[in-house]
Scaffold this active site. Structure first.
Site, PDB file in Angstrom:
ATOM      1  N   GLU A 277       0.826  -1.210   0.000  1.00 17.14           N
ATOM      2  CA  GLU A 277       0.000   0.000   0.000  1.00 17.14           C
ATOM      3  C   GLU A 277       0.860   1.260   0.000  1.00 17.14           C
ATOM      4  O   GLU A 277       0.758   2.090   0.907  1.00 17.14           O
ATOM      5  CB  GLU A 277      -0.884   0.025   1.255  1.00 17.14           C
ATOM      6  CG  GLU A 277      -1.744  -1.187   1.463  1.00 17.14           C
ATOM      7  CD  GLU A 277      -2.446  -1.180   2.817  1.00 17.14           C
ATOM      8  OE1 GLU A 277      -2.205  -0.273   3.637  1.00 17.14           O
ATOM      9  OE2 GLU A 277      -3.243  -2.096   3.055  1.00 17.14           O
ATOM     10  N   GLY A 279       1.920   4.970  -0.624  1.00 12.76           N
ATOM     11  CA  GLY A 279       1.265   6.239  -0.965  1.00 12.76           C
ATOM     12  C   GLY A 279       2.332   7.251  -1.315  1.00 12.76           C
ATOM     13  O   GLY A 279       2.569   7.598  -2.470  1.00 12.76           O
ATOM     14  N   TYR A 321       4.721  18.159  11.544  1.00 13.36           N
ATOM     15  CA  TYR A 321       5.710  17.096  11.804  1.00 13.36           C
ATOM     16  C   TYR A 321       7.149  17.621  11.790  1.00 13.36           C
ATOM     17  O   TYR A 321       8.083  16.822  11.670  1.00 13.36           O
ATOM     18  CB  TYR A 321       5.631  15.994  10.734  1.00 13.36           C
ATOM     19  CG  TYR A 321       4.252  15.526  10.363  1.00 13.36           C
ATOM     20  CD1 TYR A 321       3.482  14.793  11.260  1.00 13.36           C
ATOM     21  CD2 TYR A 321       3.729  15.796   9.104  1.00 13.36           C
ATOM     22  CE1 TYR A 321       2.221  14.347  10.905  1.00 13.36           C
ATOM     23  CE2 TYR A 321       2.470  15.350   8.743  1.00 13.36           C
ATOM     24  CZ  TYR A 321       1.725  14.625   9.650  1.00 13.36           C
ATOM     25  OH  TYR A 321       0.483  14.191   9.280  1.00 13.36           O
ATOM     26  N   CYS A 346      -2.969  33.493  10.273  1.00  9.08           N
ATOM     27  CA  CYS A 346      -2.694  34.095  11.580  1.00  9.08           C
ATOM     28  C   CYS A 346      -2.339  33.050  12.634  1.00  9.08           C
ATOM     29  O   CYS A 346      -3.060  32.848  13.604  1.00  9.08           O
ATOM     30  CB  CYS A 346      -3.902  34.905  12.032  1.00  9.08           C
ATOM     31  SG  CYS A 346      -5.389  33.918  11.992  1.00  9.08           S
ATOM     32  N   GLU A 347      -1.257  32.344  12.379  1.00 11.48           N
ATOM     33  CA  GLU A 347      -0.731  31.345  13.314  1.00 11.48           C
ATOM     34  C   GLU A 347       0.784  31.434  13.253  1.00 11.48           C
ATOM     35  O   GLU A 347       1.353  31.439  12.149  1.00 11.48           O
ATOM     36  CB  GLU A 347      -1.104  29.917  12.872  1.00 11.48           C
ATOM     37  CG  GLU A 347      -2.565  29.615  12.812  1.00 11.48           C
ATOM     38  CD  GLU A 347      -3.140  29.118  14.129  1.00 11.48           C
ATOM     39  OE1 GLU A 347      -2.363  28.811  15.055  1.00 11.48           O
ATOM     40  OE2 GLU A 347      -4.370  29.059  14.224  1.00 11.48           O
TER      41      GLU A 347
HETATM   42  N1  LLP Z   1      -1.718   2.026   4.507  1.00 13.43           N
HETATM   43  C1  LLP Z   1      -2.231   2.483   5.647  1.00 13.43           C
HETATM   44  C2  LLP Z   1      -3.122   1.642   6.423  1.00 13.43           C
HETATM   45  C3  LLP Z   1      -1.914   3.775   6.089  1.00 13.43           C
HETATM   46  O1  LLP Z   1      -2.428   4.238   7.219  1.00 13.43           O
HETATM   47  C4  LLP Z   1      -1.045   4.586   5.312  1.00 13.43           C
HETATM   48  C5  LLP Z   1      -0.710   5.940   5.731  1.00 13.43           C
HETATM   49  C6  LLP Z   1      -0.546   4.064   4.100  1.00 13.43           C
HETATM   50  C7  LLP Z   1      -0.889   2.766   3.734  1.00 13.43           C
HETATM   51  C8  LLP Z   1       0.366   4.831   3.203  1.00 13.43           C
HETATM   52  O2  LLP Z   1       1.558   5.157   3.814  1.00 13.43           O
HETATM   53  P1  LLP Z   1       2.763   5.794   2.956  1.00 13.43           P
HETATM   54  O3  LLP Z   1       3.227   4.767   1.962  1.00 13.43           O
HETATM   55  O4  LLP Z   1       2.231   7.000   2.278  1.00 13.43           O
HETATM   56  O5  LLP Z   1       3.791   6.111   3.969  1.00 13.43           O
HETATM   57  N2  LLP Z   1       0.276  12.749   6.955  1.00 13.43           N
HETATM   58  C9  LLP Z   1       1.503  12.066   7.274  1.00 13.43           C
HETATM   59  C10 LLP Z   1       1.471  10.608   6.866  1.00 13.43           C
HETATM   60  C11 LLP Z   1       0.311   9.845   7.456  1.00 13.43           C
HETATM   61  C12 LLP Z   1       0.273   8.437   6.949  1.00 13.43           C
HETATM   62  C13 LLP Z   1      -1.032   7.804   7.254  1.00 13.43           C
HETATM   63  N3  LLP Z   1      -1.151   6.461   6.810  1.00 13.43           N
HETATM   64  C14 LLP Z   1       2.665  12.803   6.606  1.00 13.43           C
HETATM   65  O6  LLP Z   1       2.427  13.819   5.958  1.00 13.43           O
HETATM   66  O7  LLP Z   1       3.802  12.396   6.754  1.00 13.43           O
END
Ligand code: LLP
Length: 416
Positions: A277, A279, A321, A346-347
């Site tokens: 998975e 992303g 982060y 405004c933060e």
């Molecule tokens: N699968 C599940 C169940 C997840 O919760 C996530 C991400 C992914 C796959 C994809 O993860 P990736 O390959 O993108 O690392 N907003 C945060 C990241 C939050 C990730 C949430 N879950 C940031 O900007 O770093």
């Protein structure tokens, strides 16, 4: 991120593929997310190639960037999709993605979302608690269906990343503890409308070290043995996402090929389809957030601020982060300055970088915040009643508007 063939300088002007970012900014306005289509394709195929020795399905994690055109681009390459809510499921289905290639996760799915997923006949709905398993079973029973379910296991490993994005240890809310798996499988035996077909994990995001990933995968395979010992046939082993990208030029992320080297040998004989998975890995470096310098301001201590027209409302990662994003002047001047690069909201937390060295730029010039393709636009908000940004997709020398900028009128439409 290091500049590459997708984002590069040409005669001191920053380009996305064959198009000048200054020209795009003038044509579409700023803030503007500019995405390189070739970059997405490159990363997707690089990932596929790294794991080609495995019988696998890559399910792009839609939460990283759920723009319909991006989903469509990946769908055309054969990607499956990982969705985390009814809204993401709708986005995947509405682009024509095949339900047999969609998996649904989520630690708190509502009954409405579960019913939507069951009626959509997905490859697998992943349950994250005993209560949820019972709810899925009840809803499936009411609909007179048997539903393909995966169980998300919390393997209790510590992946070193930002504490907000680690998900695979017993302090976090995600998954069912590995040590409870026998209990979980005994429960499933009593749930007549559930067919257990998969086991799943996701230990965090932007993981640099292959070792916790390896250890968690071994644990998941151990849980598979327990399940099979109890009479289940596990068709899918889903090891989640989390593969890292380079945000900081010079601080190279562990490569996906290194992850593959470590993981393929233990997954090869798993006797199940492996699901991934990713992303961020697919889209993270595909996009810049193009912004205009509205004001230069120097305080009495000679501290310089560049105040942009973009804000935490477009990219919250630096603030939330403490994430580093490289920032480049769209027109290279060759002279360096050091400045705090901030937004108009405004933060005090509304910043992209503090004390950052970059090419000198003047009011009206453009800056590009790199690596804004994952968890950028999707985490944006209308705070301060700001309009969400427009998005364009570049393909060589062609450009397509893939999201219109919000309008003030549209932003008040849902209010009574
Ligand atoms: N699968 C599940 C169940 C997840 O919760 C996530 C991400 C992914 C796959 C994809 O993860 P990736 O390959 O993108 O690392 N907003 C945060 C990241 C939050 C990730 C949430 N879950 C940031 O900007 O770093």
């Amino acid at each position: 991120m290091p500049l590459d063939s997708f984002f590069h300088y040409h005669s001191n002007e920053l380009f996305c593929e064959g198009l000048s970012l200054s020209e795009l900014a003038q044509e579409y306005g700023t803030p503007l997310f500019v995405t390189s289509r070739s970059s997405i394709l490159h990363q997707y195929h690089r990932f596929e190639n790294a794991f080609k020795a495995l019988n696998h399905l890559t399910c792009y994690s839609v939460k990283a960037n759920f723009n319909l055109s991006i989903i469509k681009t990946l769908m055309a390459e054969g990607s499956g999709f990982d969705v985390n809510s009814g809204g993401e499921l709708y986005r995947a289905l509405t682009t024509g993605a095949s339900p047999e290639k969609i998996i649904m996760a989520g630690v708190g799915k509502t009954a409405e979302e579960i019913e939507y997923a069951i009626n959509s006949s997905l490859l697998m709905i992943k349950a994250e608690s005993h209560s949820e398993l019972k709810v899925i079973n009840d809803i499936a029973g009411r609909l007179n269906k048997t539903v393909r379910v995966g169980v998300r296991i919390n393997p209790n490993v510590m992946a070193e990343t930002h504490p907000y994005i680690t998900t695979g240890n017993s302090e976090e809310k995600f998954g069912i503890d590995e040590v409870l798996s026998e209990e979980t499988f005994s429960l499933i035996k009593t749930l007549k409308n559930i067919r257990l077909v998969g086991l799943d994990m996701h230990i965090g995001s932007q993981i640099f070290d292959t070792v916790p990933y390896y250890e968690a995968t071994l644990k998941l395979l151990g849980v598979k043995n327990i399940a099979e010992g109890m009479g289940f046939k596990i068709e899918h082993i889903d090891i989640g996402g989390g593969f890292p990208i380079t945000y900081h030029d010079g601080k190279e992320a562990t490569s996906v090929e290194d992850f593959a080297k470590k993981l393929v040998p233990i997954l090869k004989n798993a006797n199940a389809q492996i699901i991934f998975e990713p992303g961020r890995f697919i889209v993270g470096n595909s996009t810049v957030l193009l912004s205009k310098v509205l004001y230069r301001k120097e305080n009495y201590k000679h501290k310089l601020f560049l105040i942009l027209d973009s804000a935490i409302t477009e990219l919250i990662r630096p603030s939330l982060y403490q994430a580093h994003h490289d920032i480049y002047a769209v027109k290279k001047t060759g002279q360096q300055i050091v400045a705090d690069i901030v937004g108009p909201v405004c933060e005090t937390g509304d910043f992209f970088a503090r004390k950052r060295e970059l090419d000198n730029c003047q009011e009206g010039d453009y800056l590009a915040v790199l690596s804004s393709g994952a968890y950028g636009a999707v985490m944006s908000s209308n705070y301060n009643a700001r309009r969400r940004a427009a998005e364009v997709l570049v393909n060589d020398t062609e450009v397509q508007l893939i999201r219109r900028r919000d309008t003030y009128e549209q932003m008040v439409q849902n209010e009574i």
